[in-house]
Design a protein around this motif. Structure first.
Motif, PDB file in Angstrom:
ATOM      1  N   TYR A 121      52.767  56.427 -48.718  1.00 17.33           N
ATOM      2  CA  TYR A 121      53.620  55.391 -49.171  1.00 17.33           C
ATOM      3  C   TYR A 121      55.554  55.844 -48.237  1.00 17.33           C
ATOM      4  CZ  TYR A 121      54.590  60.207 -51.886  1.00 17.33           C
ATOM      5  OH  TYR A 121      54.647  61.714 -52.138  1.00 17.33           O
ATOM      6  N   ASP A 122      55.203  57.051 -47.870  1.00 20.04           N
ATOM      7  CA  ASP A 122      56.286  57.584 -47.018  1.00 20.04           C
ATOM      8  C   ASP A 122      56.226  56.412 -45.826  1.00 20.04           C
ATOM      9  OD1 ASP A 122      56.822  59.967 -48.237  1.00 20.04           O
ATOM     10  OD2 ASP A 122      55.333  61.178 -47.513  1.00 20.04           O
ATOM     11  N   LEU A 123      54.937  55.590 -45.477  1.00 22.53           N
ATOM     12  CA  LEU A 123      55.216  54.469 -44.497  1.00 22.53           C
ATOM     13  C   LEU A 123      56.621  54.048 -44.840  1.00 22.53           C
ATOM     14  CD1 LEU A 123      51.709  53.706 -43.462  1.00 22.53           C
ATOM     15  CD2 LEU A 123      53.032  54.288 -42.368  1.00 22.53           C
ATOM     16  N   THR A 156      48.639  59.115 -37.092  1.00 24.50           N
ATOM     17  CA  THR A 156      47.289  59.305 -37.221  1.00 24.50           C
ATOM     18  C   THR A 156      46.583  58.394 -35.904  1.00 24.50           C
ATOM     19  OG1 THR A 156      46.227  58.578 -38.746  1.00 24.50           O
ATOM     20  CG2 THR A 156      47.133  56.787 -38.135  1.00 24.50           C
ATOM     21  N   ASP A 157      44.750  58.539 -35.949  1.00 23.58           N
ATOM     22  CA  ASP A 157      44.424  58.396 -35.559  1.00 23.58           C
ATOM     23  C   ASP A 157      44.214  57.398 -35.590  1.00 23.58           C
ATOM     24  OD1 ASP A 157      41.740  57.190 -37.168  1.00 23.58           O
ATOM     25  OD2 ASP A 157      42.299  59.209 -38.458  1.00 23.58           O
ATOM     26  N   GLY A 158      43.675  56.006 -34.127  1.00 19.93           N
ATOM     27  CA  GLY A 158      43.682  54.559 -34.403  1.00 19.93           C
ATOM     28  C   GLY A 158      42.862  53.590 -35.797  1.00 19.93           C
ATOM     29  N   PHE A 159      41.239  54.429 -36.234  1.00 20.07           N
ATOM     30  CA  PHE A 159      40.694  54.598 -37.194  1.00 20.07           C
ATOM     31  C   PHE A 159      41.627  53.928 -38.644  1.00 20.07           C
ATOM     32  CE2 PHE A 159      38.164  54.898 -40.393  1.00 20.07           C
ATOM     33  CZ  PHE A 159      36.801  53.460 -40.488  1.00 20.07           C
ATOM     34  N   THR A 160      42.254  54.880 -38.824  1.00 23.19           N
ATOM     35  CA  THR A 160      42.946  55.572 -40.359  1.00 23.19           C
ATOM     36  C   THR A 160      44.845  54.590 -39.650  1.00 23.19           C
ATOM     37  OG1 THR A 160      42.159  57.624 -40.664  1.00 23.19           O
ATOM     38  CG2 THR A 160      44.347  57.001 -41.551  1.00 23.19           C
ATOM     39  N   GLY A 161      44.907  54.743 -38.747  1.00 26.41           N
ATOM     40  CA  GLY A 161      45.375  53.719 -38.105  1.00 26.41           C
ATOM     41  C   GLY A 161      45.744  51.865 -38.815  1.00 26.41           C
ATOM     42  N   THR A 194      46.078  46.976 -44.175  1.00 23.50           N
ATOM     43  CA  THR A 194      45.886  47.225 -45.651  1.00 23.50           C
ATOM     44  C   THR A 194      47.644  46.979 -45.938  1.00 23.50           C
ATOM     45  OG1 THR A 194      44.452  48.976 -45.985  1.00 23.50           O
ATOM     46  CG2 THR A 194      47.120  49.003 -47.806  1.00 23.50           C
ATOM     47  N   ALA A 195      48.933  47.103 -45.539  1.00 24.62           N
ATOM     48  CA  ALA A 195      50.176  46.842 -45.675  1.00 24.62           C
ATOM     49  C   ALA A 195      49.988  45.575 -45.632  1.00 24.62           C
ATOM     50  CB  ALA A 195      51.723  47.612 -44.313  1.00 24.62           C
TER      51      ALA A 195
END
Length: 335
Positions: free
Chosen positions: A211-213, A223-228, A234-235
């Protein structure tokens, strides 16, 4: 300065992107190389005789589609528009390029045709996300699915330079995407990143959560590219869902429709802030040339904004600044 634009790799017709190019030229008077079907480009430019003076054309009709393997297509389609765009940067005929469409293809073209900045281990995609105050940089947003801890340190440093030089943030706050804000939270991988980040000269604020995004508490989330990429998609999905649900609720009664009329300008401003075309695309940082990868649905507005960002990247010598910052990095170990 001259910028290369691939106008045929995206979902929209090339005429749409050419309109964005012409708008950019009318404001900044910079030269642009348009890559695509020469006949269609020239026909569109008949409507823009003033801007035509600033435009060169490189003809091709070959593209790398969204469902092609980037690596395989890169080997087989040497006349693909995104590859030609990267070659123009590699040969110094252009200072940077913009291409919508296949992200992997743009990454491969940039990496293999142009190459990396000295001392950079991996280039990374820096996605610009709106937050309640301004914007947040999410890096890496999809270029590197497998990472070593020191890669993330490099991603953070590149984004830090980008924020300072291009976005004019004096002291951007940097956080690691994790499952909690406490220092002891995270995986073994993110804990290693955390320890390395403490020794880097930047405003490191520790771990941050998803949520801090969007709440304006951090400027750069690493973060890593997979998670990012999952976080980015998702956003995008949540944004579309919220607008759809809101539209459905408004349609339920005459009273909600009347109320919506009074909020029309507010809705318009909100939609503009959440519109990906307002940001143009995502800079690919770490390449020895300026690169912005656009969304497949990039339109004239996205093209204009992408070219403007490429202009700023060149104007502020972003890659030289990144190279200088990397030369001062302490030696790191992933052990």
């Amino acid at each position: 300065m001259k910028i290369a634009v691939d106008v045929i790799s995206g979902d929209n017709p090339p005429e749409e992107l050419i309109s964005g190019v012409c708008h950019y030229i009318s404001k900044y008077k910079d030269s642009v190389i348009i890559i695509g079907d020469e006949e269609r480009i020239k026909k569109k430019l008949l409507l823009h005789p003033y801007e035509r003076r600033y435009i060169d054309i490189v003809h091709t009709t070959e593209i790398i589609t969204m469902n092609e393997s980037p690596a395989e297509a890169y080997r087989k389609k040497k006349n693909a528009s995104v590859i030609l765009a990267a070659q123009l940067v590699a040969s110094k005929e252009a200072t940077g390029f913009f291409s919508p469409g296949n992200t992997g293809a743009a990454l491969a073209a940039a990496l293999f045709e142009i190459g990396k900045i000295k001392n950079v281990s991996r280039p990374a995609i820096a996605a610009v996300l709106p937050n309640i105050k301004s914007s947040t940089i999410l890096i890496d947003a999809g270029a590197n699915t497998e990472c070593k801890p020191h890669f993330l340190v490099e991603f953070a440093l590149m984004a830090d330079v980008f924020c300072k030089k291009v976005l004019k943030l004096e002291n951007p706050r940097v956080g690691i995407l994790s499952n909690g804000e406490e220092d002891e939270k995270g995986s073994d991988f993110t804990k290693k990143v955390f320890e390395l980040m403490k020794d880097i000269p930047m405003h490191f604020i520790g771990n941050v959560e998803g949520y801090d995004l969007f709440n304006g508490s951090v400027d750069i989330v690493v973060t890593d590219g997979f998670t990012g990429n999952i976080a980015l998609k998702t956003a995008e999905g949540v944004s579309k869902t919220v607008f759809t649900l809101l539209k459905n609720e408004i349609q339920k009664s005459i009273f909600s429709k009347i109320g919506a009329l009074f909020l029309k300008d507010n809705f318009k401003n909100l939609k503009k802030k959440l519109d990906a075309n307002e940001y143009g695309g995502a800079p690919l940082l770490g390449i020895d040339g300026n690169v912005i990868i656009g969304h497949g649905s990039a339109n004239a507005k996205a093209t204009f904004n992408a070219l403007r960002t490429l202009r700023f990247m060149d104007q502020f010598n972003l890659n030289k600044e990144i190279e200088s910052a990397f030369s001062k990095l302490p030696e790191t170990s992933d052990s």
